[in-house]
Design an enzyme around this catalytic site. Structure first.
Site, mmCIF file in Angstrom:
data_model
loop_
_atom_site.group_PDB
_atom_site.id
_atom_site.type_symbol
_atom_site.label_atom_id
_atom_site.label_comp_id
_atom_site.label_asym_id
_atom_site.label_seq_id
_atom_site.Cartn_x
_atom_site.Cartn_y
_atom_site.Cartn_z
ATOM 1 C CE LYS A 132 -2.038 -0.784 3.997
ATOM 2 N NZ LYS A 132 -1.449 -2.105 4.489
ATOM 3 N NE ARG B 160 7.380 -2.170 6.037
ATOM 4 C CZ ARG B 160 6.202 -2.458 6.542
ATOM 5 N NH1 ARG B 160 5.259 -2.211 5.302
ATOM 6 N NH2 ARG B 160 5.900 -2.440 7.290
ATOM 7 N NE ARG C 130 6.945 0.135 10.499
ATOM 8 C CZ ARG C 130 5.812 0.176 9.695
ATOM 9 N NH1 ARG C 130 5.521 0.608 8.813
ATOM 10 N NH2 ARG C 130 4.957 -0.613 10.348
HETATM 11 P P1 ADP Z 1 1.709 -1.764 8.410
HETATM 12 O O1 ADP Z 1 1.032 -1.488 7.271
HETATM 13 O O2 ADP Z 1 3.146 -2.307 7.966
HETATM 14 O O3 ADP Z 1 0.975 -2.384 9.650
HETATM 15 P P2 ADP Z 1 1.624 1.072 9.549
HETATM 16 O O4 ADP Z 1 2.818 1.996 9.139
HETATM 17 O O5 ADP Z 1 0.530 1.363 8.605
HETATM 18 O O6 ADP Z 1 2.377 -0.038 8.903
HETATM 19 O O7 ADP Z 1 1.438 0.909 10.711
HETATM 20 C C1 ADP Z 1 2.155 0.808 11.967
HETATM 21 C C2 ADP Z 1 1.488 0.663 13.027
HETATM 22 O O8 ADP Z 1 0.484 1.938 13.652
HETATM 23 C C3 ADP Z 1 0.452 -0.434 13.209
HETATM 24 O O9 ADP Z 1 1.007 -1.698 13.670
HETATM 25 C C4 ADP Z 1 -0.447 0.109 14.450
HETATM 26 O O10 ADP Z 1 0.275 -0.137 15.601
HETATM 27 C C5 ADP Z 1 -0.457 1.571 14.236
HETATM 28 N N1 ADP Z 1 -1.656 2.052 13.262
HETATM 29 C C6 ADP Z 1 -1.696 2.350 11.980
HETATM 30 N N2 ADP Z 1 -2.786 2.896 11.548
HETATM 31 C C7 ADP Z 1 -3.663 2.477 12.607
HETATM 32 C C8 ADP Z 1 -5.205 2.365 12.778
HETATM 33 N N3 ADP Z 1 -5.642 2.850 11.787
HETATM 34 N N4 ADP Z 1 -5.709 1.982 13.668
HETATM 35 C C9 ADP Z 1 -4.882 1.453 14.730
HETATM 36 N N5 ADP Z 1 -3.738 1.461 14.650
HETATM 37 C C10 ADP Z 1 -2.768 1.967 13.480
#
Ligand code: ADP
Length: 212
Positions: A14, A126, A159
């Site tokens: 994404k 990544r 990360r």
């Molecule tokens: P990935 O797609 O690899 O999980 P993201 O950068 O989108 O990585 O998200 C990293 C972390 O941020 C998630 O594991 C969660 O802890 C938090 N997070 C992100 N978006 C949300 C959301 N919409 N609701 C709750 N937690 C979120």
């Protein structure tokens, strides 16, 4: 204002496709992961609240993330690409309500469907730019110069939550909390399945077919 949601498991591509969409069409990219990491880096109160959840590979509670999104939405304009939000039914309902208040709606949801046995390897490779958040992959989407971001030359980092143990927890959470959104948007007749197992350019072609 048009709204497109990218829905899919962690590591399904994404973020990479969002970067392309921003470059090609000037979409406004809203990544809740990036918003949270910015707040954590600034050590502000929402950031401090979120940190423990991120470190454990858990979702941030709905009330916290929704407040962050509401604040962020006041600062942005243009057509929106949502990456990582919504991730629960409660978040999806809230987004519908927020958009409704702006005389808008979800125009389309692209569901990045992927063979999950490949995800651990994808995520372990990544690399992320700590300045702009752009993501790369050691072999599949390498930067032009090893270890530095193409855009701002910042060193790339892995990360902290991109390790095997946390990925398993995140995938389990994805199944429990986020997979029900597929049905939610199917029901609204705004969902298209994207085959995210393909290489990046083929995924892009599928997205273009939907957006045209
Ligand atoms: P990935 O797609 O690899 O999980 P993201 O950068 O989108 O990585 O998200 C990293 C972390 O941020 C998630 O594991 C969660 O802890 C938090 N997070 C992100 N978006 C949300 C959301 N919409 N609701 C709750 N937690 C979120």
């Amino acid at each position: 204002m048009r709204t497109f949601i990218l829905l899919g498991a962690p590591g399904s591509g994404k973020g990479t496709q969002s970067d392309h969409l921003v470059k090609a069409f000037g979409f406004t990219h809203i990544s809740t992961g990036d918003i949270i990491r910015d707040n954590i880096a600034q050590k502000n109160p929402p950031g401090i609240l979120c940190q423990q959840y991120l470190e454990q590979g858990k979702l941030v509670p709905d009330d916290i993330i929704i407040k962050m999104v509401e604040n962020h939405l006041q600062k942005v304009t243009g057509d929106l690409i949502w990456d990582g939000f919504p991730r629960t039914i409660a978040q999806a309902e809230k987004l519908d309500q927020l958009l409704h208040n702006l005389n808008s709606k979800v125009d389309h949801t692209l569901y990045f469907k992927i063979d999950e046995t490949k995800l651990v390897a994808r995520i372990m490779g990544r690399l992320t730019c700590s300045t702009c958040g752009r993501t790369y992959h050691k072999t599949a989407v390498p930067p032009k110069v090893a270890g530095v971001c193409d855009d701002d030359k910042t060193p790339l980092v892995q990360r902290k939550d991109d390790n095997k143990e946390k990925i398993k927890i995140r995938l389990a959470g994805y199944h429990t909390d986020t997979v029900p959104l597929i049905e939610y948007y199917l029901h609204q007749q705004v969902l298209t399945i994207i085959d995210a197992d393909m290489e990046g350019s083929a995924v892009w072609d599928q997205i273009m077919a939907v957006l045209k």
